[in-house]
Scaffold this active site. Structure first.
Site, PDB file in Angstrom:
ATOM      1  N   TYR A   1      46.896  49.099 -37.830  1.00  0.00           N
ATOM      2  CA  TYR A   1      45.995  47.944 -37.686  1.00  0.00           C
ATOM      3  C   TYR A   1      46.418  46.781 -38.589  1.00  0.00           C
ATOM      4  CZ  TYR A   1      42.745  51.375 -35.578  1.00  0.00           C
ATOM      5  OH  TYR A   1      42.162  52.359 -34.819  1.00  0.00           O
TER       6      TYR A   1
ATOM      7  N   HIS B   1      47.584  59.492 -35.737  1.00  0.00           N
ATOM      8  CA  HIS B   1      47.017  58.491 -34.826  1.00  0.00           C
ATOM      9  C   HIS B   1      47.257  58.835 -33.346  1.00  0.00           C
ATOM     10  CE1 HIS B   1      45.919  53.936 -34.764  1.00  0.00           C
ATOM     11  NE2 HIS B   1      45.422  54.546 -33.708  1.00  0.00           N
TER      12      HIS B   1
HETATM   13  P1  NAP Z   1      34.280  48.990 -29.452  1.00  0.00           P
HETATM   14  O1  NAP Z   1      33.667  49.293 -30.772  1.00  0.00           O
HETATM   15  O2  NAP Z   1      33.940  49.812 -28.261  1.00  0.00           O
HETATM   16  O3  NAP Z   1      33.970  47.511 -29.030  1.00  0.00           O
HETATM   17  C1  NAP Z   1      34.213  46.411 -29.854  1.00  0.00           C
HETATM   18  C2  NAP Z   1      33.842  45.168 -29.038  1.00  0.00           C
HETATM   19  O4  NAP Z   1      32.434  45.140 -28.792  1.00  0.00           O
HETATM   20  C3  NAP Z   1      34.196  43.897 -29.754  1.00  0.00           C
HETATM   21  O5  NAP Z   1      34.659  42.989 -28.765  1.00  0.00           O
HETATM   22  C4  NAP Z   1      32.847  43.410 -30.319  1.00  0.00           C
HETATM   23  O6  NAP Z   1      32.821  42.008 -30.338  1.00  0.00           O
HETATM   24  C5  NAP Z   1      31.866  43.934 -29.296  1.00  0.00           C
HETATM   25  N1  NAP Z   1      30.572  44.295 -29.888  1.00  0.00           N
HETATM   26  C6  NAP Z   1      30.367  45.130 -30.941  1.00  0.00           C
HETATM   27  N2  NAP Z   1      29.043  45.291 -31.159  1.00  0.00           N
HETATM   28  C7  NAP Z   1      28.410  44.529 -30.235  1.00  0.00           C
HETATM   29  C8  NAP Z   1      27.038  44.289 -29.961  1.00  0.00           C
HETATM   30  N3  NAP Z   1      26.073  44.858 -30.668  1.00  0.00           N
HETATM   31  N4  NAP Z   1      26.729  43.460 -28.916  1.00  0.00           N
HETATM   32  C9  NAP Z   1      27.720  42.883 -28.179  1.00  0.00           C
HETATM   33  N5  NAP Z   1      29.030  43.073 -28.404  1.00  0.00           N
HETATM   34  C10 NAP Z   1      29.376  43.900 -29.421  1.00  0.00           C
HETATM   35  O7  NAP Z   1      35.887  48.979 -29.559  1.00  0.00           O
HETATM   36  P2  NAP Z   1      37.006  49.412 -30.578  1.00  0.00           P
HETATM   37  O8  NAP Z   1      37.074  48.459 -31.704  1.00  0.00           O
HETATM   38  O9  NAP Z   1      38.243  49.587 -29.780  1.00  0.00           O
HETATM   39  O10 NAP Z   1      36.551  50.835 -31.127  1.00  0.00           O
HETATM   40  C11 NAP Z   1      35.857  51.051 -32.333  1.00  0.00           C
HETATM   41  C12 NAP Z   1      36.773  51.551 -33.433  1.00  0.00           C
HETATM   42  O11 NAP Z   1      37.415  52.758 -33.028  1.00  0.00           O
HETATM   43  C13 NAP Z   1      37.948  50.625 -33.752  1.00  0.00           C
HETATM   44  O12 NAP Z   1      37.593  49.492 -34.480  1.00  0.00           O
HETATM   45  C14 NAP Z   1      38.873  51.570 -34.474  1.00  0.00           C
HETATM   46  O13 NAP Z   1      38.447  51.766 -35.800  1.00  0.00           O
HETATM   47  C15 NAP Z   1      38.707  52.837 -33.642  1.00  0.00           C
HETATM   48  N6  NAP Z   1      39.747  52.944 -32.575  1.00  0.00           N
HETATM   49  C16 NAP Z   1      40.638  53.970 -32.670  1.00  0.00           C
HETATM   50  C17 NAP Z   1      41.606  54.148 -31.690  1.00  0.00           C
HETATM   51  C18 NAP Z   1      42.557  55.295 -31.807  1.00  0.00           C
HETATM   52  O14 NAP Z   1      43.561  55.338 -31.077  1.00  0.00           O
HETATM   53  N7  NAP Z   1      42.304  56.232 -32.686  1.00  0.00           N
HETATM   54  C19 NAP Z   1      41.688  53.263 -30.602  1.00  0.00           C
HETATM   55  C20 NAP Z   1      40.772  52.224 -30.530  1.00  0.00           C
HETATM   56  C21 NAP Z   1      39.788  52.076 -31.504  1.00  0.00           C
HETATM   57  P3  NAP Z   1      32.844  41.113 -31.692  1.00  0.00           P
HETATM   58  O15 NAP Z   1      33.819  41.736 -32.640  1.00  0.00           O
HETATM   59  O16 NAP Z   1      33.280  39.786 -31.199  1.00  0.00           O
HETATM   60  O17 NAP Z   1      31.435  41.131 -32.194  1.00  0.00           O
END
Ligand code: NAP
Length: 280
Positions: free
Chosen positions: A48, A106
């Site tokens: 990241y 990862h």
């Molecule tokens: P997510 O949490 O499913 O979605 C994030 C998105 O949702 C962002 O665009 C955010 O927008 C929006 N959002 C968040 N809360 C909201 C709310 N209450 N209302 C409206 N929109 C909202 O996606 P993700 O970041 O991919 O997944 C979460 C975490 O999982 C990551 O940050 C990471 O730490 C981990 N991850 C791990 C892997 C892996 O391969 N291990 C892959 C992907 C993710 P804004 O930021 O503009 O508010």
């Protein structure tokens, strides 16, 4: 904060804050905001490019290190015993800490057995409190659990209402591996935030779609780490412990499952090529 007990006895908050796609410039501010909103668990990764921001926030937050739960992940380009070992030291430095609470492989590509040997060594040396994996789908997870002495504490996989990982969850339970969701909102894909089924349920409790999704996963004993750069959404996503979904609500959301990734398949050779090339 509700916690889950991992297979080595360590307690992990069931709700944390993820920093994927949070820029290095913004990361420190975001993590400080998240900590001030009440989050104590932060999920980052070598890939990241923002571990330093997390480290700065840990240092500046004023919250004792022992109250925080920090996760990072070893990227494919650091796979294999020697490189993984060096990369763990590098992560510790960037995170400005002398231990990592949870360290994950990862992606299940390249020499991840070698990576795990280095992680196991760091675990035994106390530099890492728990070790686990990410994106290990049932076949790889079973192989990995069968041929390692230290069973992964956690498996972090894509999990949200359209990809609930019901079968994978059973395998994780069988091996004592805690299921953790990445992408609880599928990053808003498939019109997640306006889904009528989830919205109707939320309206009954005065809760948003995001809150209902997090509550659904938590009630299914899945650890969640939603990401947002907006403080008001951090507060919203944290406010999920004062209502309870009924069995009827849970069954209605369970019925949305399409058992298919909203992103890509880890079984697709083109995706493996893409992931292998990323960060080389
Ligand atoms: P997510 O949490 O499913 O979605 C994030 C998105 O949702 C962002 O665009 C955010 O927008 C929006 N959002 C968040 N809360 C909201 C709310 N209450 N209302 C409206 N929109 C909202 O996606 P993700 O970041 O991919 O997944 C979460 C975490 O999982 C990551 O940050 C990471 O730490 C981990 N991850 C791990 C892997 C892996 O391969 N291990 C892959 C992907 C993710 P804004 O930021 O503009 O508010």
């Amino acid at each position: 904060m509700k916690t889950v007990k991992l297979n080595n006895g360590i307690e992990m908050p069931i709700l944390g804050y993820g920093v994927y796609q949070v820029t290095p410039e913004e990361c420190e501010r975001c993590v400080l905001d998240a900590i001030s909103a009440g989050y104590r668990s932060i999920d980052t990764a070598q890939a990241y490019n923002n571990e330093e921001g997390v480290g700065n926030a840990i240092e500046k937050s004023g919250v004792p290190r022992s109250e925080l739960f920090i996760t990072t992940k070893v990227w494919i380009s650091n796979a294999g015993y020697a490189k993984a070992k060096d990369s763990i030291e590098e992560s510790l430095k960037k995170l400005k800490t002398d231990y990592i609470d949870l360290l994950l492989i990862h992606q299940p590509f390249s020499d991840y057995y070698g990576t795990y040997r280095a992680m196991t060594e760091a675990y035994k040396a106390g530099k890492v409190k728990s070790i686990g994996v990410s994106n290990f789908y049932p076949d790889r997870l079973v192989d990995f659990c069968e041929f390692n002495d230290v069973i992964p504490a956690v498996n972090q996989v894509e999990t949200h209402p359209f990809q609930q990982q019901k079968e994978a969850h059973k395998i994780m339970e069988k091996y004592g591996v805690q299921h953790e969701s990445w992408g609880p909102f599928a990053e808003g894909r498939k019109d997640m935030f306006t889904n009528p089924v989830i919205k109707t349920i939320g309206d009954k409790y005065g809760k948003t779609v995001a809150q209902v999704i997090l509550r659904f996963l938590i009630q299914n004993n899945v650890v969640v780490i939603p990401k947002t750069t907006h403080k008001e959404r951090m507060i919203e996503n944290f406010d999920v412990f004062n209502f309870e979904l009924t069995d009827t609500d849970i069954n209605a959301i369970a019925a949305l499952d399409e058992s298919e990734s909203a992103f890509f398949s880890h079984y697709d050779p083109k995706i493996v090529e893409m992931l292998a090339g990323y960060g080389k």
